[in-house]
Design an enzyme around this catalytic site. Structure first.
Site, PDB file in Angstrom:
ATOM      1  N   ARG A 161      -2.030   9.843  20.522  1.00  0.00           N
ATOM      2  CA  ARG A 161      -0.820   9.155  20.135  1.00  0.00           C
ATOM      3  C   ARG A 161       0.498  10.101  20.306  1.00  0.00           C
ATOM      4  NH1 ARG A 161      -1.724   8.549  13.797  1.00  0.00           N
ATOM      5  NH2 ARG A 161      -3.599   7.411  14.490  1.00  0.00           N
ATOM      6  N   HIS A 162       0.181  11.367  20.244  1.00  0.00           N
ATOM      7  CA  HIS A 162       1.459  12.326  20.226  1.00  0.00           C
ATOM      8  C   HIS A 162       1.141  13.491  21.581  1.00  0.00           C
ATOM      9  CE1 HIS A 162      -0.637  14.276  17.030  1.00  0.00           C
ATOM     10  NE2 HIS A 162      -0.179  13.432  16.131  1.00  0.00           N
ATOM     11  N   GLU A 210      -8.392  26.022   6.328  1.00  0.00           N
ATOM     12  CA  GLU A 210      -7.117  25.783   5.938  1.00  0.00           C
ATOM     13  C   GLU A 210      -6.937  24.637   4.731  1.00  0.00           C
ATOM     14  OE1 GLU A 210      -4.512  24.285   9.075  1.00  0.00           O
ATOM     15  OE2 GLU A 210      -3.400  23.198   8.016  1.00  0.00           O
ATOM     16  N   ASP A 253       3.561  18.525  16.950  1.00  0.00           N
ATOM     17  CA  ASP A 253       3.254  17.092  17.241  1.00  0.00           C
ATOM     18  C   ASP A 253       4.316  16.315  17.213  1.00  0.00           C
ATOM     19  OD1 ASP A 253       0.515  18.224  17.094  1.00  0.00           O
ATOM     20  OD2 ASP A 253       0.119  17.030  15.352  1.00  0.00           O
ATOM     21  N   HIS A 254       5.303  16.114  16.403  1.00  0.00           N
ATOM     22  CA  HIS A 254       6.085  15.081  16.167  1.00  0.00           C
ATOM     23  C   HIS A 254       7.319  15.339  16.994  1.00  0.00           C
ATOM     24  CE1 HIS A 254       3.626  12.900  13.413  1.00  0.00           C
ATOM     25  NE2 HIS A 254       3.956  14.120  12.351  1.00  0.00           N
ATOM     26  N   THR A 286      -1.195   9.930   9.378  1.00  0.00           N
ATOM     27  CA  THR A 286      -1.535  11.114   9.437  1.00  0.00           C
ATOM     28  C   THR A 286      -2.753  11.581   8.915  1.00  0.00           C
ATOM     29  OG1 THR A 286      -0.488  13.544   8.981  1.00  0.00           O
ATOM     30  CG2 THR A 286      -0.273  11.627   7.428  1.00  0.00           C
ATOM     31  N   THR A 287      -3.092  12.895   8.932  1.00  0.00           N
ATOM     32  CA  THR A 287      -4.621  13.208   8.314  1.00  0.00           C
ATOM     33  C   THR A 287      -4.518  13.243   7.026  1.00  0.00           C
ATOM     34  OG1 THR A 287      -4.598  14.938  10.245  1.00  0.00           O
ATOM     35  CG2 THR A 287      -6.231  15.206   8.645  1.00  0.00           C
ATOM     36  N   HIS A 314      -2.264  18.921  17.427  1.00  0.00           N
ATOM     37  CA  HIS A 314      -3.419  18.176  17.101  1.00  0.00           C
ATOM     38  C   HIS A 314      -3.645  17.109  18.258  1.00  0.00           C
ATOM     39  CE1 HIS A 314      -5.647  15.151  14.029  1.00  0.00           C
ATOM     40  NE2 HIS A 314      -6.361  15.441  15.064  1.00  0.00           N
ATOM     41  N   ASN A 367       3.879  23.319  13.609  1.00  0.00           N
ATOM     42  CA  ASN A 367       3.045  22.016  14.247  1.00  0.00           C
ATOM     43  C   ASN A 367       3.988  21.245  14.994  1.00  0.00           C
ATOM     44  OD1 ASN A 367       2.003  19.281  14.505  1.00  0.00           O
ATOM     45  ND2 ASN A 367       0.296  19.738  13.221  1.00  0.00           N
ATOM     46  N   ARG A 427       8.968   6.723  23.775  1.00  0.00           N
ATOM     47  CA  ARG A 427       9.339   6.045  25.113  1.00  0.00           C
ATOM     48  C   ARG A 427       8.493   6.326  26.373  1.00  0.00           C
ATOM     49  NH1 ARG A 427      14.960   4.712  25.192  1.00  0.00           N
ATOM     50  NH2 ARG A 427      15.432   3.621  23.488  1.00  0.00           N
ATOM     51  N   GLU A 486      -5.842  21.730  16.831  1.00  0.00           N
ATOM     52  CA  GLU A 486      -6.303  21.054  15.663  1.00  0.00           C
ATOM     53  C   GLU A 486      -6.934  19.998  16.510  1.00  0.00           C
ATOM     54  OE1 GLU A 486      -3.944  18.913  12.849  1.00  0.00           O
ATOM     55  OE2 GLU A 486      -2.922  21.025  12.462  1.00  0.00           O
ATOM     56  N   ARG A 514      -5.108  14.297  19.245  1.00  0.00           N
ATOM     57  CA  ARG A 514      -6.050  13.309  18.667  1.00  0.00           C
ATOM     58  C   ARG A 514      -6.677  12.294  19.735  1.00  0.00           C
ATOM     59  NH1 ARG A 514      -3.780  12.222  13.337  1.00  0.00           N
ATOM     60  NH2 ARG A 514      -5.232  10.395  13.033  1.00  0.00           N
ATOM     61  N   HIS A 572       0.101  20.873   5.292  1.00  0.00           N
ATOM     62  CA  HIS A 572       0.248  19.224   5.042  1.00  0.00           C
ATOM     63  C   HIS A 572       1.219  19.089   4.076  1.00  0.00           C
ATOM     64  CE1 HIS A 572      -0.491  15.064   5.453  1.00  0.00           C
ATOM     65  NE2 HIS A 572      -1.043  15.419   6.792  1.00  0.00           N
ATOM     66  N   GLY A 573       2.335  18.381   4.389  1.00  0.00           N
ATOM     67  CA  GLY A 573       3.134  17.824   3.613  1.00  0.00           C
ATOM     68  C   GLY A 573       4.123  19.030   3.090  1.00  0.00           C
ATOM     69  N   GLY A 590       4.928  21.160  10.146  1.00  0.00           N
ATOM     70  CA  GLY A 590       5.455  20.496  11.263  1.00  0.00           C
ATOM     71  C   GLY A 590       6.574  19.108  10.808  1.00  0.00           C
ATOM     72  N   HIS A 591       6.255  18.292  10.138  1.00  0.00           N
ATOM     73  CA  HIS A 591       6.964  17.171   9.934  1.00  0.00           C
ATOM     74  C   HIS A 591       8.435  17.621   9.320  1.00  0.00           C
ATOM     75  CE1 HIS A 591       8.640  13.510   8.037  1.00  0.00           C
ATOM     76  NE2 HIS A 591       8.239  12.994   9.409  1.00  0.00           N
TER      77      HIS A 591
HETATM   78  N1  PXP Z   1      -2.332  21.060   8.791  1.00  0.00           N
HETATM   79  C1  PXP Z   1      -3.213  20.141   9.449  1.00  0.00           C
HETATM   80  C2  PXP Z   1      -4.484  20.318   9.520  1.00  0.00           C
HETATM   81  C3  PXP Z   1      -2.435  18.932   9.669  1.00  0.00           C
HETATM   82  O1  PXP Z   1      -3.286  17.808  10.218  1.00  0.00           O
HETATM   83  C4  PXP Z   1      -0.959  18.746   9.887  1.00  0.00           C
HETATM   84  C5  PXP Z   1      -0.462  17.519  10.201  1.00  0.00           C
HETATM   85  O2  PXP Z   1      -0.713  17.248  11.596  1.00  0.00           O
HETATM   86  C6  PXP Z   1      -0.364  19.735   9.390  1.00  0.00           C
HETATM   87  C7  PXP Z   1      -1.056  20.868   8.908  1.00  0.00           C
HETATM   88  C8  PXP Z   1       1.014  19.714   9.259  1.00  0.00           C
HETATM   89  O3  PXP Z   1       1.362  18.842   8.267  1.00  0.00           O
HETATM   90  P1  PXP Z   1       2.965  18.414   8.054  1.00  0.00           P
HETATM   91  O4  PXP Z   1       3.321  17.707   9.476  1.00  0.00           O
HETATM   92  O5  PXP Z   1       3.075  17.477   7.192  1.00  0.00           O
HETATM   93  O6  PXP Z   1       3.897  19.639   7.811  1.00  0.00           O
END
Ligand code: PXP
Length: 240
Positions: A49-50, A151, A9-10, A100-101, A43, A7, A18, A70, A45, A191-192, A213-214
């Site tokens: 935002r990203h 998921e 996104d970040h 976040t979600t 994702h 992921n 910026r 997503e 959104r 997620h996480g 992702g993060h």
């Molecule tokens: N899966 C879904 C559905 C998510 O919304 C996210 C966060 O955007 C992730 C996975 C990835 O989560 P993380 O950034 O905490 O790894």
């Protein structure tokens, strides 16, 4: 062997801090694939935002693995997905104010509307995945919409404050995976997840793909820092 969706996104979050052109998530996706990513997840959104519309259109042309879009189950997003044709769509709940979600989507409460959305997307050959908590009612409801995937939300497992809670949440993910497979669904999770907690989830029998992702973007910033500073020293000296 479980596969890895990255992921990105970040990467876009840093760019949007910026509102400039760097770092480009499209470049990050190329590098993630060179590193072995099995899929790229973004994702889009509602508040942009990203990830931006421009990003998803370029990623559709450049991603060589698979592109997982997503999005919230809204008609605006369905129209974008139908035009874009990602390899699959993961439907997630979305609140503007959240960082976040925060939790899985509630399919039970919206079954008819959500089934219609699955039909729209899968009717256009875009497989659908539902991002849900590992609860049997939600899993059965996901299957009843005709979606191909779920998921499982690993946030409660990732946030567990002690080993007993973490073991309980892992057991719920294992049980949820089995219920889903029995109901004919394919199972991803995310997620996480971090470098420290990912392995037990990767070992769940039947688990197909983890979306992470993060923690990966965080590590990329740190492992790249020394080189980035060395290169700026060279730039200051006119030697880059
Ligand atoms: N899966 C879904 C559905 C998510 O919304 C996210 C966060 O955007 C992730 C996975 C990835 O989560 P993380 O950034 O905490 O790894």
């Amino acid at each position: 062997m479980v596969t890895l969706g990255i992921n990105i996104d970040h990467v876009a979050t840093i760019r949007q801090a910026r509102k400039t052109v760097e770092p480009d998530p499209v470049a990050a996706a190329v590098l993630a694939e060179l590193g072995g990513a099995d899929g790229i997840t973004v994702h889009l959104r509602e508040d942009r935002r990203h990830i931006q519309d421009r990003d998803v259109h370029l990623l559709r042309q450049t991603v060589r693995s698979h592109l997982n879009l997503e999005m919230a189950p809204t008609q605006e997003m369905v129209a974008i997905a139908l035009g874009l044709k990602p390899d699959y769509v993961t439907l997630v709940p979305e609140k503007r104010e959240e960082v976040t979600t925060e939790g899985g989507i509630d399919i039970l409460a919206n079954r008819d509307r959500f089934t219609a959305i699955v039909n729209q997307l899968q009717g256009a050959a875009i497989p659908v995945s539902w991002f849900i908590d590992a609860e049997s009612e939600q899993i059965e409801a996901a299957a009843s919409t005709g979606a191909k995937f779920i998921e499982l939300h690993t946030g409660k497992y990732a946030d567990a404050g002690d080993e007993a809670t973490q073991a309980k949440e892992l057991a719920a993910l294992e049980k949820g995976t089995q219920i889903a497979i029995t109901a004919g669904l394919r199972v991803n999770a995310g997620h996480g997840l971090t470098y420290w907690n990912v392995y037990p989830v990767a070992c769940i029998p039947g688990m197909e793909e983890l979306n992470i992702g993060h923690t990966i973007v965080s590590r990329a910033v740190l492992v790249g820092m020394e080189r980035a500073v060395r290169e700026m020293k060279l730039a200051i000296q006119g030697r880059l």
